[in-house]
Design an enzyme around this catalytic site. Structure first.
Site, PDB file in Angstrom:
ATOM      1  N   LEU A   2     -12.540  -5.836 -28.971  1.00 35.22           N
ATOM      2  CA  LEU A   2     -12.636  -5.274 -27.623  1.00 35.22           C
ATOM      3  C   LEU A   2     -11.388  -5.546 -26.790  1.00 35.22           C
ATOM      4  O   LEU A   2     -11.488  -5.877 -25.604  1.00 35.22           O
ATOM      5  CB  LEU A   2     -13.891  -5.790 -26.890  1.00 35.22           C
ATOM      6  CG  LEU A   2     -15.240  -5.470 -27.529  1.00 35.22           C
ATOM      7  CD1 LEU A   2     -16.376  -5.876 -26.594  1.00 35.22           C
ATOM      8  CD2 LEU A   2     -15.379  -3.991 -27.875  1.00 35.22           C
ATOM      9  N   ALA A  35     -19.296   7.845 -30.776  1.00 38.01           N
ATOM     10  CA  ALA A  35     -18.850   8.866 -31.725  1.00 38.01           C
ATOM     11  C   ALA A  35     -20.048   9.242 -32.582  1.00 38.01           C
ATOM     12  O   ALA A  35     -20.793   8.363 -33.037  1.00 38.01           O
ATOM     13  CB  ALA A  35     -17.727   8.315 -32.597  1.00 38.01           C
ATOM     14  N   ARG A  72      -5.009  -2.651 -28.218  1.00 39.70           N
ATOM     15  CA  ARG A  72      -3.975  -2.906 -29.231  1.00 39.70           C
ATOM     16  C   ARG A  72      -3.119  -1.685 -29.529  1.00 39.70           C
ATOM     17  O   ARG A  72      -1.929  -1.786 -29.766  1.00 39.70           O
ATOM     18  CB  ARG A  72      -4.611  -3.333 -30.566  1.00 39.70           C
ATOM     19  CG  ARG A  72      -5.431  -4.571 -30.523  1.00 39.70           C
ATOM     20  CD  ARG A  72      -5.918  -4.964 -31.916  1.00 39.70           C
ATOM     21  NE  ARG A  72      -6.770  -3.972 -32.551  1.00 39.70           N
ATOM     22  CZ  ARG A  72      -8.067  -3.818 -32.298  1.00 39.70           C
ATOM     23  NH1 ARG A  72      -8.653  -4.573 -31.391  1.00 39.70           N
ATOM     24  NH2 ARG A  72      -8.774  -2.904 -32.912  1.00 39.70           N
ATOM     25  N   CYS A  96      -1.895  -0.773   7.312  1.00 43.08           N
ATOM     26  CA  CYS A  96      -1.045   0.417   7.256  1.00 43.08           C
ATOM     27  C   CYS A  96      -1.094   1.177   8.573  1.00 43.08           C
ATOM     28  O   CYS A  96      -0.115   1.806   8.973  1.00 43.08           O
ATOM     29  CB  CYS A  96      -1.493   1.329   6.122  1.00 43.08           C
ATOM     30  SG  CYS A  96      -1.235   0.578   4.523  1.00 43.08           S
ATOM     31  N   GLU A 146       1.186   3.871   1.987  1.00 40.77           N
ATOM     32  CA  GLU A 146       1.883   4.286   3.218  1.00 40.77           C
ATOM     33  C   GLU A 146       3.189   3.512   3.394  1.00 40.77           C
ATOM     34  O   GLU A 146       4.222   4.064   3.766  1.00 40.77           O
ATOM     35  CB  GLU A 146       0.992   4.041   4.450  1.00 40.77           C
ATOM     36  CG  GLU A 146      -0.315   4.808   4.446  1.00 40.77           C
ATOM     37  CD  GLU A 146      -1.446   4.049   3.763  1.00 40.77           C
ATOM     38  OE1 GLU A 146      -1.207   3.445   2.701  1.00 40.77           O
ATOM     39  OE2 GLU A 146      -2.569   4.062   4.289  1.00 40.77           O
ATOM     40  N   GLU A 167     -19.533   0.652 -25.042  1.00 38.47           N
ATOM     41  CA  GLU A 167     -19.117   1.146 -26.358  1.00 38.47           C
ATOM     42  C   GLU A 167     -20.218   1.067 -27.413  1.00 38.47           C
ATOM     43  O   GLU A 167     -19.946   1.188 -28.599  1.00 38.47           O
ATOM     44  CB  GLU A 167     -17.877   0.371 -26.832  1.00 38.47           C
ATOM     45  CG  GLU A 167     -16.624   0.700 -26.040  1.00 38.47           C
ATOM     46  CD  GLU A 167     -15.348   0.566 -26.872  1.00 38.47           C
ATOM     47  OE1 GLU A 167     -15.405   0.651 -28.111  1.00 38.47           O
ATOM     48  OE2 GLU A 167     -14.296   0.359 -26.255  1.00 38.47           O
ATOM     49  N   HIS A 218       0.835  -1.197   0.000  1.00 42.66           N
ATOM     50  CA  HIS A 218       0.000   0.000   0.000  1.00 42.66           C
ATOM     51  C   HIS A 218       0.874   1.253   0.000  1.00 42.66           C
ATOM     52  O   HIS A 218       2.076   1.189   0.251  1.00 42.66           O
ATOM     53  CB  HIS A 218      -0.917  -0.005   1.222  1.00 42.66           C
ATOM     54  CG  HIS A 218      -2.036  -1.005   1.106  1.00 42.66           C
ATOM     55  ND1 HIS A 218      -2.965  -1.195   2.091  1.00 42.66           N
ATOM     56  CD2 HIS A 218      -2.375  -1.861   0.104  1.00 42.66           C
ATOM     57  CE1 HIS A 218      -3.845  -2.119   1.720  1.00 42.66           C
ATOM     58  NE2 HIS A 218      -3.489  -2.551   0.507  1.00 42.66           N
TER      59      HIS A 218
HETATM   60  C1  AOF Z   1      -4.416   1.878   2.414  1.00 38.19           C
HETATM   61  N1  AOF Z   1      -3.439   2.232   1.540  1.00 38.19           N
HETATM   62  O1  AOF Z   1      -2.528   2.201  -0.485  1.00 38.19           O
HETATM   63  C2  AOF Z   1      -4.596   1.138  -0.218  1.00 38.19           C
HETATM   64  C3  AOF Z   1      -5.642   0.825   0.699  1.00 38.19           C
HETATM   65  O2  AOF Z   1      -6.139  -6.665  -0.073  1.00 38.19           O
HETATM   66  P1  AOF Z   1      -5.357  -5.492   0.399  1.00 38.19           P
HETATM   67  O3  AOF Z   1      -4.556  -5.772   1.635  1.00 38.19           O
HETATM   68  O4  AOF Z   1      -4.493  -4.864  -0.672  1.00 38.19           O
HETATM   69  O5  AOF Z   1      -6.427  -4.377   0.883  1.00 38.19           O
HETATM   70  C4  AOF Z   1      -7.261  -3.745  -0.029  1.00 38.19           C
HETATM   71  C5  AOF Z   1      -8.135  -2.740   0.686  1.00 38.19           C
HETATM   72  O6  AOF Z   1      -7.311  -1.816   1.419  1.00 38.19           O
HETATM   73  C6  AOF Z   1      -8.952  -1.862  -0.275  1.00 38.19           C
HETATM   74  O7  AOF Z   1     -10.223  -2.406  -0.533  1.00 38.19           O
HETATM   75  C7  AOF Z   1      -9.052  -0.555   0.501  1.00 38.19           C
HETATM   76  O8  AOF Z   1     -10.070  -0.610   1.459  1.00 38.19           O
HETATM   77  C8  AOF Z   1      -7.700  -0.481   1.190  1.00 38.19           C
HETATM   78  N2  AOF Z   1      -6.718   0.134   0.270  1.00 38.19           N
HETATM   79  N3  AOF Z   1      -5.520   1.238   1.978  1.00 38.19           N
HETATM   80  O9  AOF Z   1      -4.291   2.148   3.605  1.00 38.19           O
HETATM   81  C9  AOF Z   1      -3.473   1.877   0.255  1.00 38.19           C
HETATM   82  N4  AOF Z   1      -4.637   0.734  -1.508  1.00 38.19           N
HETATM   83 ZN    ZN Z   2      -3.177  -0.151   3.770  1.00 36.53          ZN
END
Ligand code: AOF
Ligand code: ZN
Length: 341
Positions: A207, A157, A210, A87, A51, A285, A49
């Protein structure tokens, strides 16, 4: 100053676009006395993540500053063990002084508990900074979590005189090469692309992505009575394809058939099914019938319309552009109009 650091965190978050779904885009800046000592973002689904990446980007020489530093995070730090450890725990372990966020995490696994954990550990917490920008950044994630359906982008379009196809739906080239390439980038940014039966048979689209590098989305086609020819590109098993129909539920190769109830409105069932499959966004689309049914049901979030300079005089009329105009820009010779609901 505060907003400046958050702007930077938002900017970092966007670098994950196309790689983190169904997770949100998240960026993080670690600041000490007005100086950025660490930066990070969520780069890839299942991986670290924001943090964690930011904290581990801090130079060893600067590590002693962490207890006097502020973490600017675009989303509430998580509190749960998912694919990654929480985190919030890491921020507590590193004794960060203050945490500032844009948005609370709508994920029921987190939902306020990240902040609660931090506060219980004596960390000062502030949320709601640039809240609108944060919601905009993660419009897909928030729509999915709050409305239990994917974010829906309608794309078409049309000619200067408002036609989307020739007489009897005959396909005609309307937008230019640059627009075409842009559509491929959009495909790579959404979880799925959808077309209706008529478009599948007359255009025989692949779909896939490319014209730019990027990942292929899930292909979705509606074929109520399963009348489409198996010779179409859509059934080449080259990438996962979902066929919504009224006849059967089945899996063959990369093609999944999903039966819906013919006696109930189609779109709500379809969108609920996509929710259970964790599809967070869909690029629709065409054709006109499908686009119009999304519009009539009020089930859309964004419209992206290429308006070319060409005239057709006769043919199938395009849907009427509606919503709030966000942008109008030139892409090659085409005008690209973006509206949000
Ligand atoms: C954060 N910082 O950068 C993100 C968060 O399966 P995991 O462990 O990757 O957790 C996914 C969940 O964590 C996601 O659904 C969202 O609630 C949170 N994402 N949280 O502190 C991050 N990407
Ligand atoms: Zn996190």
């Amino acid at each position: 100053m505060m907003n400046l650091f958050m702007e930077r965190a938002l900017e970092l978050a966007t670098l994950g676009r196309g790689h983190v779904s169904p997770n949100p885009l998240v960026g993080c800046v670690i600041e000490h006395n007005g100086r950025i000592i660490g930066e990070g973002w969520h780069q890839r689904y299942g991986e670290a993540h924001a943090e964690r990446n930011a904290i581990f980007s801090v130079r060893p020489d600067d590590a002693y500053l962490l207890p006097e530093s502020t973490a600017y995070v675009t989303l509430e730090p998580c509190s749960h063990y998912g694919k990654q450890p929480p985190c919030a725990n890491l921020l507590i372990e590193k004794q960060i002084k203050r945490v500032i966020c844009c948005n609370d995490d709508p994920n029921p696994l987190v939902g306020g508990q990240g902040f609660a954990k931090l506060r219980a550990a004596g960390i000062a917490v502030e949320t709601g900074v640039l809240v609108g920008k944060g919601r905009e950044l993660n419009a897909r994630f928030f729509t999915f979590m709050e409305q239990h359906r994917p974010y829906i982008v309608l794309k078409w379009a049309e000619t200067a005189d408002g036609f989307i196809a020739g007489p009897y739906g005959k396909p005609v080239t309307i937008s230019g090469d640059l627009s075409h390439r842009l559509v491929h980038r959009w495909r790579s940014e959404e979880d799925a692309i959808m077309v209706g039966t008529h478009t599948a048979s007359t255009d025989n689209p692949r779909l896939n992505v490319r014209l730019v590098p990027g990942r292929n989305p899930l292909r979705i086609v509606i074929d109520k009575q399963l009348k489409l020819s198996k010779d179409l590109h859509l059934f080449d098993n080259a990438q996962p394809t979902l066929v919504y129909n009224f006849l059967k539920t089945d899996l063959t190769g990369e093609t999944t058939y999903c039966r819906l109830n013919a006696d109930e409105p189609l779109l709500p069932q379809l969108l609920t099914d996509l929710y259970t499959r964790r599809i967070q966004s869909v690029l629709v689309e065409g054709g006109t019938t499908l686009l119009q049914s999304f519009i009539d049901a009020g089930l859309w979030d964004e419209m992206r319309v290429f308006r070319s300079r060409t005239m057709l005089q006769a043919g199938v009329k395009a849907p009427v552009v509606q919503g709030n105009l966000v942008r109008s820009e030139l892409v090659g010779d085409d005008e690209l109009i973006t509206c949000k609901k």
